[in-house]
Design an enzyme around this catalytic site. Structure first.
Site, PDB file in Angstrom:
ATOM      1  N   ASN A 175       1.511   3.019  -2.612  1.00 49.39           N
ATOM      2  CA  ASN A 175       0.755   3.948  -3.479  1.00 49.39           C
ATOM      3  C   ASN A 175      -0.458   4.500  -2.743  1.00 49.39           C
ATOM      4  O   ASN A 175      -0.797   5.672  -2.896  1.00 49.39           O
ATOM      5  CB  ASN A 175       0.329   3.244  -4.766  1.00 49.39           C
ATOM      6  CG  ASN A 175       1.434   3.261  -5.796  1.00 49.39           C
ATOM      7  OD1 ASN A 175       1.781   4.323  -6.321  1.00 49.39           O
ATOM      8  ND2 ASN A 175       2.018   2.105  -6.070  1.00 49.39           N
ATOM      9  N   GLY A 218       0.795  -1.230   0.000  1.00 46.01           N
ATOM     10  CA  GLY A 218       0.000   0.000   0.000  1.00 46.01           C
ATOM     11  C   GLY A 218       0.825   1.276   0.000  1.00 46.01           C
ATOM     12  O   GLY A 218       0.355   2.303   0.483  1.00 46.01           O
ATOM     13  N   HIS A 273       0.545   0.556 -13.279  1.00 39.08           N
ATOM     14  CA  HIS A 273       1.250  -0.657 -13.676  1.00 39.08           C
ATOM     15  C   HIS A 273       2.739  -0.353 -13.803  1.00 39.08           C
ATOM     16  O   HIS A 273       3.123   0.628 -14.450  1.00 39.08           O
ATOM     17  CB  HIS A 273       0.696  -1.178 -15.003  1.00 39.08           C
ATOM     18  CG  HIS A 273       1.359  -2.447 -15.428  1.00 39.08           C
ATOM     19  ND1 HIS A 273       1.043  -3.665 -14.872  1.00 39.08           N
ATOM     20  CD2 HIS A 273       2.358  -2.692 -16.302  1.00 39.08           C
ATOM     21  CE1 HIS A 273       1.797  -4.598 -15.412  1.00 39.08           C
ATOM     22  NE2 HIS A 273       2.622  -4.035 -16.277  1.00 39.08           N
ATOM     23  N   ILE A 290      -7.353 -10.011 -11.198  1.00 41.30           N
ATOM     24  CA  ILE A 290      -7.894  -9.590 -12.495  1.00 41.30           C
ATOM     25  C   ILE A 290      -9.400  -9.433 -12.343  1.00 41.30           C
ATOM     26  O   ILE A 290     -10.068 -10.314 -11.797  1.00 41.30           O
ATOM     27  CB  ILE A 290      -7.563 -10.640 -13.580  1.00 41.30           C
ATOM     28  CG1 ILE A 290      -6.049 -10.678 -13.792  1.00 41.30           C
ATOM     29  CG2 ILE A 290      -8.290 -10.316 -14.886  1.00 41.30           C
ATOM     30  CD1 ILE A 290      -5.581 -11.805 -14.685  1.00 41.30           C
ATOM     31  N   LEU A 291      -9.916  -8.284 -12.789  1.00 39.44           N
ATOM     32  CA  LEU A 291     -11.352  -8.020 -12.663  1.00 39.44           C
ATOM     33  C   LEU A 291     -12.057  -8.387 -13.967  1.00 39.44           C
ATOM     34  O   LEU A 291     -11.586  -8.041 -15.058  1.00 39.44           O
ATOM     35  CB  LEU A 291     -11.571  -6.542 -12.329  1.00 39.44           C
ATOM     36  CG  LEU A 291     -11.018  -6.144 -10.948  1.00 39.44           C
ATOM     37  CD1 LEU A 291     -10.882  -4.633 -10.832  1.00 39.44           C
ATOM     38  CD2 LEU A 291     -11.894  -6.709  -9.833  1.00 39.44           C
TER      39      LEU A 291
HETATM   40  C1  GAR Z   1       3.254  -1.293  -7.437  1.00 35.68           C
HETATM   41  O1  GAR Z   1       4.524  -1.353  -8.010  1.00 35.68           O
HETATM   42  C2  GAR Z   1       2.187  -1.349  -8.511  1.00 35.68           C
HETATM   43  O2  GAR Z   1       2.553  -0.667  -9.681  1.00 35.68           O
HETATM   44  C3  GAR Z   1       2.119  -2.824  -8.759  1.00 35.68           C
HETATM   45  O3  GAR Z   1       2.176  -3.405  -7.481  1.00 35.68           O
HETATM   46  C4  GAR Z   1       2.961  -2.570  -6.625  1.00 35.68           C
HETATM   47  C5  GAR Z   1       2.148  -2.286  -5.395  1.00 35.68           C
HETATM   48  O4  GAR Z   1       2.903  -1.570  -4.458  1.00 35.68           O
HETATM   49  N1  GAR Z   1       0.900  -3.179  -9.440  1.00 35.68           N
HETATM   50  C6  GAR Z   1       0.828  -4.161 -10.324  1.00 35.68           C
HETATM   51  O5  GAR Z   1       1.774  -4.869 -10.616  1.00 35.68           O
HETATM   52  C7  GAR Z   1      -0.538  -4.344 -10.953  1.00 35.68           C
HETATM   53  N2  GAR Z   1      -0.457  -5.172 -12.096  1.00 35.68           N
HETATM   54  P1  GAR Z   1       2.193  -0.865  -3.227  1.00 35.68           P
HETATM   55  O6  GAR Z   1       1.279  -1.911  -2.579  1.00 35.68           O
HETATM   56  O7  GAR Z   1       3.340  -0.507  -2.328  1.00 35.68           O
HETATM   57  O8  GAR Z   1       1.435   0.314  -3.719  1.00 35.68           O
END
Ligand code: GAR
Length: 220
Positions: A19, A17, A112, A95-96
């Site tokens: 992001n 989390g 992504h 995947i939704l």
């Molecule tokens: C991030 O790097 C995001 O871009 C990726 O998962 C990570 C989550 O980090 N998402 C994907 O790969 C989706 N296909 P976070 O939980 O620290 O935000």
């Protein structure tokens, strides 16, 4: 009752989390508010980040459902009850299906960790290194039925250095993710961004196929 002058978002997570944290931090001054955080994983550290900030959380464990469609349906009903303006996928690793995606068409963003259309799916950093890329990065896009294939809104590039490992490269990309995601969510919140067919539209203009290229400006 949701405050009408803010863009109310629901953030979907599966893990750390970071992001989500960037969105929480930005939301104190931006035009969006996080109405709820939903995780498919009880152990996701992002749940603690949300709780620390008094954001309501819900866990919908995909393993409790027999089919992907059953999980999607409950997720959809839960989000409908919250009635947000926008759904923000932030490291949500499920995947939704098309029913879900079409129900919220034009109102789901994903981040992504690659320069789409290169490297959809998983292990993007390893694959970029294996591919001998000199540049790698992050993409924010609208979610459609095509996996990691919806209209691209924005990208930030990072250099790939000779000594990079997947972890080092991932950290460099993640740092940019924390900049680009709040920025694009704020565009949506301001009514500047929408999806029309296969294109993302910003300020009334269709964006090029790889979206807005955002430059990284280190703080001096
Ligand atoms: C991030 O790097 C995001 O871009 C990726 O998962 C990570 C989550 O980090 N998402 C994907 O790969 C989706 N296909 P976070 O939980 O620290 O935000």
């Amino acid at each position: 009752m949701n405050h009408p002058s803010y863009c109310h978002i629901v953030v979907l997570i599966s893990g750390s989390g970071s992001n989500l944290q960037a969105l929480i931090d930005a939301s104190t001054t931006a035009n969006f508010k996080i109405s709820a955080v939903i995780s498919n994983n009880q152990e996701a550290y992002g749940l603690q980040r949300a709780e620390k900030n008094n954001i309501p959380v819900q866990v919908i464990d995909h393993r409790s459902f027999e089919t992907r469609e059953d999980f999607d349906l409950i997720l959809r009903k839960t989000i409908d009850e919250i009635n947000p303006n926008l759904i923000v996928l932030a490291g949500f690793m499920r995947i939704l299906g098309s029913n879900f995606v079409n129900h919220f068409s034009g109102r789901i963003l994903n981040i992504h960790p690659s320069l789409l259309p290169k490297y959809p799916g998983i292990n993007t950093h390893q694959r970029a290194l294996d591919g001998g890329e000199q540049e790698h990065g992050v993409t924010v896009h609208f979610v459609t039925e095509a996996l990691d294939g919806g209209p691209i809104i924005a990208q930030m590039k990072v250099p790939v250095l000779e000594e990079d490992t997947p972890d080092i490269l991932a950290a460099r990309v993640l740092n940019r993710e924390h900049i680009i995601y709040p920025k694009t969510v704020a565009w949506f919140g301001a009514g500047r961004l929408r999806m029309e067919g296969t294109r993302a539209i910003l300020d009334g203009e269709p964006l090029p196929p790889t979206g807005v290229q955002i430059k990284y400006e280190p703080i001096p």
